[in-house]
Design an enzyme around this catalytic site. Structure first.
Site, PDB file in Angstrom:
ATOM      1  N   GLU A   1      96.001  -6.271 -41.273  1.00 15.14           N
ATOM      2  CA  GLU A   1      96.351  -7.633 -40.867  1.00 15.14           C
ATOM      3  C   GLU A   1      97.744  -8.034 -41.359  1.00 15.14           C
ATOM      4  O   GLU A   1      98.424  -8.839 -40.731  1.00 15.14           O
ATOM      5  CB  GLU A   1      95.314  -8.630 -41.379  1.00 15.14           C
TER       6      GLU A   1
ATOM      7  N   THR B   1     100.886 -15.858 -33.943  1.00 15.66           N
ATOM      8  CA  THR B   1     100.429 -16.408 -35.225  1.00 15.66           C
ATOM      9  C   THR B   1     101.587 -16.994 -36.017  1.00 15.66           C
ATOM     10  O   THR B   1     101.468 -18.054 -36.638  1.00 15.66           O
ATOM     11  CB  THR B   1      99.731 -15.316 -36.052  1.00 15.66           C
TER      12      THR B   1
END
Length: 312
Positions: A130, A183
């Site tokens: 991630e 994001t």
């Protein structure tokens, strides 16, 4: 085993008030990864389908490769692995696309190598992936993708992930507008400082949501699905968000929020019938503004990632 294929589901992170600490998994929608033993040392990505050519084949830049590399660093393994990635999730959708790829890869290679790790022990490796995908090693997508159900990330140092109860009958509708919201962009609009009043309100809602899940109190869950920190800044980036939020009230939905960093909107409902009704209402909203969407209706996935196929 010579080859193993695993599946990992889409996920909803944040769950309104639970910014970076709450997440849940959905059914059917997700990514598949096949990992094979190779006679050539190292990790190679040999096939990617469903990404429209956007994902890197370099193992140190691909979430599958990064996750597996982090895992192998903890083992005495000097062989070779080949990775095939089959994307079922759109990129930049807010449905945990990068997390699903990393988790499916880890579950596949763990089985391929004889299950040296318990399922929950794979989490730190997925978190490392991630970091590559999102710039931050958060666990609110990878945890439910791996373990299923609702999860609470109580702390990161050390990592403390707590499974929560999933009330009977709870359903989720996902509304995915056809736009990409990175994001990094969604995080850039967040306030750097939060007032004491908002922090107190948010804490109460998190506690109420967790209590509502365990008590299977749909009314309490509904009252707690309120984000006063991230949603006010992020919702302006998603056309139709406010209209959907208003439209679902009369239909009996528990509430809605932004899935992860968006643009997907999640709607929780106390049963499947209402979940389909709010999907219809959401479709009407986006038809009016002329923005195509994808709609998914799902029960909460309590299984998490799993093995699809093994070959000797």
């Amino acid at each position: 085993m010579q080859k193993v294929t695993a599946f990992a589901p889409a996920t909803v992170a944040n769950v309104s008030c639970g910014f970076d600490i709450l997440g849940f998994a959905v059914d059917d929608l997700g990514d598949k990864v096949t990992v094979s033993l190779s006679g050539n040392p190292g990790i190679r990505v040999t096939k990617i389908e469903g990404d429209k050519g956007k994902l890197p084949y370099e193992a140190d830049k691909n979430t599958c490769g990064v996750a597996i590399h982090a895992m192998l660093e903890q083992m005495d393994f000097e062989g070779g692995l080949e990775i095939e990635l089959y994307k079922g999730l759109p990129l930049g959708s807010g449905m945990g696309s990068s997390a699903a790829s990393a988790v499916a890869a880890l579950v596949a290679v763990n089985r391929l190598l004889g299950n040296p790790f318990e399922k929950k022990e794979l989490l730190p490796f997925a978190i490392e992936a991630e970091r590559i995908a999102c710039g931050a090693g958060h666990a609110d997508n990878v945890s439910p993708a791996l373990l299923g159900g609702f999860v609470l990330i109580r702390d990161y140092h050390p990592l403390d992930v707590i499974p929560l109860n999933v009330p009977r009958g709870l359903y989720c509708t996902l509304v995915h507008p056809h736009l990409v919201l990175n994001t990094s962009d969604s995080r850039s609009v967040l306030r750097r400082n939060v007032s004491l009043k908002d922090a107190t309100t948010q804490s109460g809602n998190i506690a109420g949501l967790v209590a509502g899940l365990f008590q299977e109190d749909m009314s309490l869950i509904s009252r707690s699905l309120n984000d006063v920190i991230a949603e006010p800044s992020r919702s302006v980036l998603i056309p139709g968000y406010d209209e959907v939020k208003e439209a679902i009230k009369a239909a009996g939905a528990l509430g809605c929020g932004i899935s992860g960093s968006g643009p997907t909107i999640f709607i929780l409902s106390p049963n499947e019938e209402i979940a389909w009704e709010v999907s219809r209402l959401s479709q009407q909203v986006f038809e009016k503004i002329g923005l195509p969407i994808d709609l998914y209706v799902s029960a909460i996935n309590t299984r998490g990632a799993y093995i699809i196929e093994e070959e000797q």
